[in-house]
Design an enzyme around this catalytic site. Structure first.
Site, short mmCIF file in Angstrom:
data_model
loop_
_atom_site.label_atom_id
_atom_site.label_comp_id
_atom_site.label_asym_id
_atom_site.label_seq_id
_atom_site.Cartn_x
_atom_site.Cartn_y
_atom_site.Cartn_z
N HIS A 94 -4.80 -5.07 5.08
CA HIS A 94 -3.66 -5.52 5.44
C HIS A 94 -2.29 -4.86 4.74
O HIS A 94 -2.43 -4.94 3.41
CB HIS A 94 -3.48 -6.84 5.71
CG HIS A 94 -2.39 -7.46 6.69
ND1 HIS A 94 -1.34 -7.70 6.42
CD2 HIS A 94 -2.62 -8.01 7.85
CE1 HIS A 94 -0.54 -8.38 7.31
NE2 HIS A 94 -1.14 -8.31 8.44
N GLU A 165 -0.26 -0.68 11.18
CA GLU A 165 0.52 -1.75 10.74
C GLU A 165 1.36 -1.26 9.93
O GLU A 165 1.20 -1.40 8.69
CB GLU A 165 -0.48 -3.07 10.15
CG GLU A 165 0.43 -4.27 9.87
CD GLU A 165 -0.55 -4.97 8.99
OE1 GLU A 165 -0.29 -6.13 9.24
OE2 GLU A 165 -1.03 -4.42 7.91
#
Length: 188
Positions: A94, A165
């Site tokens: 992430h 992302e």
């Protein structure tokens, strides 16, 4: 068999039981498309609670795991621990993990490899910073991050979702346009 469309949401470090109950109750009202796999990333402290109240049609993902099965790694969670409580998905790489905690491509790949070896399904995140984007390095960065994952994944691509992302869109109020996402996906 074609892969199902996947929709995922990550709660990051937000929420309490009241918020969780509200979200899950709204999701239960739903109808959720049976052809879509819905996955929610939950803070580790709430994984067991969410597993106990979420419908079977919604998968629960841990937001991180470590690269080895056990050891002196205070605060870390192993894939075996996640499997032990019935969590079969994990988010790895992430943007905050890459930028704030300085997790590089090698560490992310090691985590992905161990999670897959442990029987987990993985949401592997890739994406560039604002500085990299403005320097015209989006494709270079995403390609590098993806290439680091290839040997870690091997023949287990059926258990991996790549999530674009962009770091510049996390917590900034900015979002990647569909066109920006398509361009990045095309470069992978």
């Amino acid at each position: 068999m074609p892969r199902k469309f996947v929709v995922g949401g990550n709660w990051k470090m937000n929420g309490d039981k009241n918020m969780i109950n509200e979200i899950i109750n709204n999701m239960k009202k739903g109808p959720l498309d049976k052809e879509v796999e819905v996955i929610i990333g939950v803070p580790s402290i709430y994984l067991t609670y969410v597993k106990s109240i979420v419908p079977d049609t919604i998968q629960v993902a841990a937001q991180n795991c470590w690269k080895v099965p056990k050891g002196a790694f205070t605060g870390e969670i192993s894939p075996a621990m996640l499997k032990d409580i019935g969590v079969n998905w994990v988010i790895i790489g992430h943007s905050e993990r890459r930028t704030i905690f300085h997790e590089d491509d090698t560490l992310v790949a090691d985590k992905v490899a161990h999670a897959l070896e442990s029987g987990m399904k993985v949401i592997a995140c890739i994406g560039e910073t604002l500085e990299e984007r403005e320097a015209g390095k989006t494709e270079e960065v995403v390609f590098r991050q993806t290439q680091a994952l290839v040997p870690a994944i091997g023949d287990k691509w059926a258990n991996v979702v790549l999530a674009y992302e962009p770091v510049w869109a996390i917590g900034t109020g900015k979002t990647a346009s569909p066109q920006q996402v398509r361009l990045v996906i095309a470069s992978c």
